[in-house]
Design an enzyme around this catalytic site. Structure first.
Site, PDB file in Angstrom:
ATOM      1  N   CYS A 176      23.177 -20.997   1.013  1.00 28.67           N
ATOM      2  CA  CYS A 176      23.404 -19.836   0.825  1.00 28.67           C
ATOM      3  C   CYS A 176      23.218 -18.741   1.892  1.00 28.67           C
ATOM      4  O   CYS A 176      22.657 -19.179   2.836  1.00 28.67           O
ATOM      5  CB  CYS A 176      22.671 -19.263  -0.559  1.00 28.67           C
ATOM      6  SG  CYS A 176      23.265 -20.039  -2.050  1.00 28.67           S
ATOM      7  N   HIS A 201      22.619 -13.355  -1.249  1.00 33.46           N
ATOM      8  CA  HIS A 201      21.595 -12.979  -1.963  1.00 33.46           C
ATOM      9  C   HIS A 201      20.179 -12.570  -1.240  1.00 33.46           C
ATOM     10  O   HIS A 201      20.111 -12.700  -0.011  1.00 33.46           O
ATOM     11  CB  HIS A 201      21.122 -13.846  -2.923  1.00 33.46           C
ATOM     12  CG  HIS A 201      20.445 -15.270  -2.489  1.00 33.46           C
ATOM     13  ND1 HIS A 201      19.364 -15.500  -2.031  1.00 33.46           N
ATOM     14  CD2 HIS A 201      20.964 -16.486  -2.552  1.00 33.46           C
ATOM     15  CE1 HIS A 201      19.104 -16.704  -1.677  1.00 33.46           C
ATOM     16  NE2 HIS A 201      20.202 -17.489  -1.737  1.00 33.46           N
TER      17      HIS A 201
END
Length: 216
Positions: free
Chosen positions: A123, A107
Site C-alpha cells: 500500500c 492510506h
C-alpha cells in the site's frame, strides 16, 4: 550538521491528471484545478511486497477505516487479529482511499517514522496530515497512475533541470531523453548532468539553458 530541504520537484513526464505516484522517488503528485499540484512523500511496498506499476482509480473513500489483514499478511504474522478497529492501533490511520487493484490502498499510518521508506505490504502510506488533505480533495473515480521513473527532466522558463532519485536503479535512455527534450536550441552543461547522475540527491539540478533568440 548541514540539512538540505528539497522545496522543488520536477513533475513526472506523464499526463497531469489525477494522482501520479513515482516509486523511485517515494512521492505522490495530485494535480488539482488551475495548474496547482499537491506533492507529498510516502512509503511503499517492501521487498517481496512491491507496489505495482500501472493505472487504476480510487473506488472508495473511508474515514476511520477498519483494517482486515489479508491471508498473506496473516501468514507472515499469525498473531494478528482478524480485524483492527479505528483508533491509534490501526495501521491505516484515519483515512483510506481504496484502489481498483484488490487489497491496495492509499492510506494514513500510525507509524509516521516509516514515511520515506519501502516498508509497507504494497500500500501507499502518507503522513496523517497529508492523507487528510488528500482525502478532503479527491473524489471517487479519480485516476491513479503508478510509475517508476528514477530520473525526471523539466523546463522552468528557459532553464532545463534534471532530477535523479536516490533509488539504486539504472538510468535507462537518459541521454536519449535529454536529447529529445533539449533539442538543438539548448546549451547543455554536461558536467552538471554527470554530477546529478553520480550524486543522485533527488534535488533538481540546472543542466541546460535555452539559447535566447533561437526558436524552438
Amino acid at each position: 550538521q548541514k540539512i538540505t530541504l528539497t522545496t522543488a520537484h520536477v513533475l513526472p513526464a506523464r499526463p497531469r491528471v489525477g494522482i501520479v505516484i513515482n516509486l523511485s522517488e517515494l512521492r505522490l503528485f495530485y494535480y488539482l484545478a488551475e495548474g496547482q499540484v499537491m506533492s507529498v512523500p510516502l512509503s511503499l511496498g517492501k521487498e517481496g511486497w512491491q507496489t505495482p506499476v500501472g493505472a487504476t482509480r480510487i473506488v472508495q473513500k473511508r474515514k476511520d477505516p477498519i483494517w482486515t489483514p489479508t491471508e498473506a499478511i496473516r501468514a507472515e504474522n499469525p498473531d494478528l487479529p482478524e480485524q483492527v478497529l479505528a483508533g491509534p492501533d490501526n495501521p491505516l490511520g484515519q483515512y483510506a482511499l481504496t484502489l481498483g487493484w484488490p487489497t491496495y490502498m492509499i492510506h494514513g499510518t500510525n507509524q509516521p517514522y516509516g514515511i520515506g521508506t519501502y516498508s509497507s505490504h504494497g500500500c501507499i502510506r502518507l503522513y496523517p496530515e497529508d492523507i487528510e488533505a488528500l482525502f478532503n480533495q479527491v473524489v471517487e473515480g479519480v485516476r491513479v497512475t503508478v510509475i517508476d521513473a528514477p530520473y525526471k527532466l523539466g523546463w522552468q522558463g528557459n532553464r532545463l533541470f534534471l532530477e535523479v532519485s536516490p533509488a539504486d536503479k539504472p538510468l535507462i535512455n537518459l541521454s536519449d531523453a535529454i536529447s529529445a527534450i533539449a533539442g538543438s536550441t539548448t546549451q547543455m552543461n554536461w558536467a552538471a548532468v554527470d554530477k546529478a547522475v553520480k550524486q543522485r540527491t533527488g534535488i533538481p539540478l540546472l543542466v541546460g539553458a535555452r539559447i535566447v533568440g533561437v526558436r524552438k
